[in-house]
Design a protein around this motif. Structure first.
Motif, PDB file in Angstrom:
ATOM      1  N   GLN A 139      35.374  -1.406 -18.763  1.00  0.00           N
ATOM      2  CA  GLN A 139      34.354  -2.676 -18.522  1.00  0.00           C
ATOM      3  C   GLN A 139      34.605  -3.597 -19.760  1.00  0.00           C
ATOM      4  OE1 GLN A 139      30.309  -1.957 -17.472  1.00  0.00           O
ATOM      5  NE2 GLN A 139      29.826  -3.630 -18.472  1.00  0.00           N
ATOM      6  N   ILE A 140      34.775  -4.926 -19.411  1.00  0.00           N
ATOM      7  CA  ILE A 140      34.856  -5.801 -20.421  1.00  0.00           C
ATOM      8  C   ILE A 140      33.641  -6.234 -21.419  1.00  0.00           C
ATOM      9  CG2 ILE A 140      35.315  -8.280 -21.014  1.00  0.00           C
ATOM     10  CD1 ILE A 140      37.650  -7.919 -18.985  1.00  0.00           C
ATOM     11  N   THR A 141      33.591  -6.161 -22.586  1.00  0.00           N
ATOM     12  CA  THR A 141      32.427  -6.378 -23.440  1.00  0.00           C
ATOM     13  C   THR A 141      32.418  -8.077 -23.282  1.00  0.00           C
ATOM     14  OG1 THR A 141      32.847  -4.774 -24.870  1.00  0.00           O
ATOM     15  CG2 THR A 141      31.455  -6.499 -25.605  1.00  0.00           C
TER      16      THR A 141
ATOM     17  N   ASN B 175      23.572  -4.473  -9.759  1.00  0.00           N
ATOM     18  CA  ASN B 175      23.618  -4.973 -11.270  1.00  0.00           C
ATOM     19  C   ASN B 175      25.076  -5.070 -11.840  1.00  0.00           C
ATOM     20  OD1 ASN B 175      21.052  -5.466 -11.677  1.00  0.00           O
ATOM     21  ND2 ASN B 175      20.473  -3.541 -12.812  1.00  0.00           N
ATOM     22  N   ARG B 176      25.973  -4.060 -11.206  1.00  0.00           N
ATOM     23  CA  ARG B 176      27.264  -3.888 -11.723  1.00  0.00           C
ATOM     24  C   ARG B 176      28.122  -4.931 -10.722  1.00  0.00           C
ATOM     25  NH1 ARG B 176      28.684   0.964 -14.904  1.00  0.00           N
ATOM     26  NH2 ARG B 176      30.498  -0.198 -14.863  1.00  0.00           N
ATOM     27  N   SER B 177      27.577  -5.503  -9.811  1.00  0.00           N
ATOM     28  CA  SER B 177      28.458  -6.075  -9.020  1.00  0.00           C
ATOM     29  C   SER B 177      28.998  -7.338  -9.633  1.00  0.00           C
ATOM     30  CB  SER B 177      27.672  -6.618  -7.478  1.00  0.00           C
ATOM     31  OG  SER B 177      28.223  -7.729  -6.757  1.00  0.00           O
ATOM     32  N   GLY B 178      30.233  -7.510  -9.674  1.00  0.00           N
ATOM     33  CA  GLY B 178      30.902  -8.757 -10.094  1.00  0.00           C
ATOM     34  C   GLY B 178      31.016  -8.517 -11.980  1.00  0.00           C
ATOM     35  N   VAL B 179      30.715  -7.439 -12.551  1.00  0.00           N
ATOM     36  CA  VAL B 179      31.012  -7.144 -13.845  1.00  0.00           C
ATOM     37  C   VAL B 179      32.537  -6.891 -13.964  1.00  0.00           C
ATOM     38  CG1 VAL B 179      31.016  -5.304 -15.418  1.00  0.00           C
ATOM     39  CG2 VAL B 179      28.890  -6.054 -14.324  1.00  0.00           C
ATOM     40  N   ALA B 180      32.979  -7.788 -15.212  1.00  0.00           N
ATOM     41  CA  ALA B 180      34.397  -7.658 -15.370  1.00  0.00           C
ATOM     42  C   ALA B 180      35.024  -6.522 -15.698  1.00  0.00           C
ATOM     43  CB  ALA B 180      34.658  -8.672 -16.359  1.00  0.00           C
ATOM     44  N   LEU B 181      36.225  -5.948 -15.139  1.00  0.00           N
ATOM     45  CA  LEU B 181      36.848  -5.010 -15.481  1.00  0.00           C
ATOM     46  C   LEU B 181      38.150  -5.106 -15.637  1.00  0.00           C
ATOM     47  CD1 LEU B 181      35.839  -2.223 -12.545  1.00  0.00           C
ATOM     48  CD2 LEU B 181      34.668  -2.520 -14.686  1.00  0.00           C
TER      49      LEU B 181
END
Ligand code: ADP
Ligand code: MG
Length: 497
Positions: A33-35, A169-175
């Motif tokens: 997961q990108i900071t 909440n995690r939907s769309g978080v950058a990986l």
């Protein structure tokens, strides 16, 4: 991907079978997961531990008419990571839709990069060991690619007796998906690879590497073969979220495949799950049931394009990475073993460098590794929660260096600082822990011991190692505070005449 074998079989890595030894072939797909404060294509927050569905924008919920907008910070982070992996940065990359249905995927597709990833081939040097002699073996593991993609949400089946809920909440978080080549040959190498990758992204500040919070997880591809032979059929173990579990999963999976092959069977290519409670992997789907994701370029997003200046701007801000730091520590007088331990975690390296600042490197390393890390380990604490600061440990080292205290008393001072805090110099002063360097006082103690033990003096003249016994007695007499060097010299002079 055409598979190329870059490794020479090493019997040290072989896995025992019934009939003969086997060689493991492992390739890892790590999701990191990108900071970043915001998600990959929306401005919603990425903060961990928020109330369910608190971090959801219209884009993340896939409301009709929403339009994804690329977050430039995530692009920078991916480029930064690529540079840290000595990898090819692709100035043009393309976002593709990977289509599938799942309740935690409201878009009905994941935006990913299949054909044109942002980062191409690279390399990670791993250090495997230490062996019994304290040596590490350095092995280069190839990186196939790194691409950007969105994370999915999470289905929750344990909140209600008859309903399932979805947390976006995690939907769309950058990986970043970082795919290794099948260059890994043992469980130790796989662990060293994940540790090293985690350490690199932490140094870079591009991923926090917290596997227990799901910030880093791995799909583990495992096959077995006769040493040096053709590549075997692999199975992929999905979503392994700890290094220990990864080791167990590989071990179990290798055994399972070897048993099948030795019984004359063949391996079906399949996706498997690791059950941490049972310590085994089980089938999720076979290759035949694999999805056809109907990948196609996402029409909502332009290809990602940047120039050399953009890359260079990032390159000049790269910090010193673990390999460079280790080489520097070794050139400053540390052993490979000490240097490897210190650079494994950036916080530990930073702490050590503060202790070593203007002091003897070897001494600073010894105290950091043996005393501080030893105590932290025993107390189950991380370096961030260390009760002894780098400044305090440095002050203890100074007291030893100045001959104010000896090494043994220093351990007592360390323990006091650990438990009660305070300034080491003041503690030594106030509690009268300073070393007795006054030769008069030491001489008096030496003379007393010698005259009380004439027989032992005779023995010591025959057998010089007996001096040790006298040193012990004098130390006892002086409460451990005598300067051992002075005691030794005096004893030798008086006994040997
Ligand atoms: P996919 O996307 O279908 O999982 P890839 O070709 O991208 O397939 O490979 C995924 C991972 O599998 C890579 O890390 C690669 O190194 C690894 N891999 C490929 N072949 C093997 C094999 N025979 N044994 C072990 N790992 C393999
Ligand atoms: Mg895969």
């Amino acid at each position: 991907m055409t598979l190329v074998d870059v490794r020479t079989p090493n019997p040290k890595n072989f896995f025992p079978g019934e009939d003969h030894d086997w060689e493991l072939v492992i390739g890892l797909e790590v999701h990191a997961q990108i900071t970043s404060n915001a998600k990959l294509f929306s401005g919603a927050s990425t903060e961990f531990g928020k109330e369910q569905n608190a971090n959801v924008s219209l884009v993340d919920a896939a409301m009709p008419g929403m339009l994804p907008v690329i977050n430039e910070e995530c692009v920078r982070q991916a480029v930064r990571t690529g540079l840290g992996l000595n990898a090819q940065i692709n100035k043009r990359s393309v976002f593709d839709r990977k289509n599938y249905f799942y309740p935690d995927l409201p878009q009905g597709y994941q935006i990913s990069q299949l054909y044109h990833p942002i980062v191409g081939e690279g390399e990670i040097a791993i250090q495997v060991g230490p062996d019994k002699e304290g040596n590490f073996e350095s092995v280069d593991i190839g990186i196939e690619r790194l691409h950007l993609e969105q994370d999915a949400g999470k289905s929750m089946h344990d909140q209600h007796p008859t309903m399932s809920f979805v947390d976006l909440n995690r939907s769309g978080v950058a990986l970043m998906e970082i795919v290794s080549k099948p260059d890994i040959r043992s469980i130790d190498e796989a662990k060293a690879y994940v540790n090293k990758l985690r350490s690199i992204v932490r140094y870079l500040g591009t991923c926090d590497g917290n596997m227990d919070q799901g910030s880093m997880r791995a799909d583990v591809n495992v096959s077995v073969r006769k040493p040096g032979g053709e590549f075997g059929t692999r199975c992929e173990i999905k979503n392994v979220n700890s290094i220990r579990f990864m080791g167990q999963a590989i071990e179990y999976e290798a055994r399972r495949q070897i048993d099948i092959l030795e019984d004359g069977g063949k391996i079906d290519q399949e996706t498997r799950l690791f059950d941490a409670v049972k310590g085994e992997t089980r089938s999720m789907r076979s290759k035949e049931e694999a999805h056809d994701y109907r990948y196609f370029p996402d029409p909502d997003l332009l290809p990602l394009e940047f120039d050399d200046a953009f890359i260079e701007e990032i390159r000049v801000t790269l910090p010193e990475l673990p390999d460079e730091k280790r080489a520097r520590f070794i050139s400053e007088g540390l052993s490979e073993y000490d240097a490897s331990i210190l650079v494994s975690d950036k916080a530990i390296a930073d702490y050590y460098e503060q202790v070593a600042e203007g002091r003897d490197a070897k001494m600073a390393a010894n105290w950091t590794i043996n005393d501080l890390l030893g105590a932290l380990n025993k107390a189950g604490k991380g370096i961030e929660d260390s009760p002894v600061s780098a400044g305090q440990l440095g002050a203890i080292v100074d007291l030893i260096k100045a001959d104010t205290i000896n090494g043994k008393i220093a351990k007592d001072v360390f323990e006091i600082v650990w438990n009660e805090g305070g300034d080491p110099a003041k503690i030594v002063d106030e509690r009268g822990m300073a070393q007795v360097t006054d030769t008069g006082a030491i001489e008096a103690a030496v003379d007393a011991i010698i005259s009380a033990n004439p027989d032992k003096v005779e023995q010591a003249r025959e057998k010089p190692s007996m001096i040790g016994w006298f040193v012990g007695q004098v130390m006892k007499e002086t409460g451990g505070k005598a300067n051992p060097k002075a005691v030794n010299e005096l004893l030798r002079k008086k006994i040997e005449g």
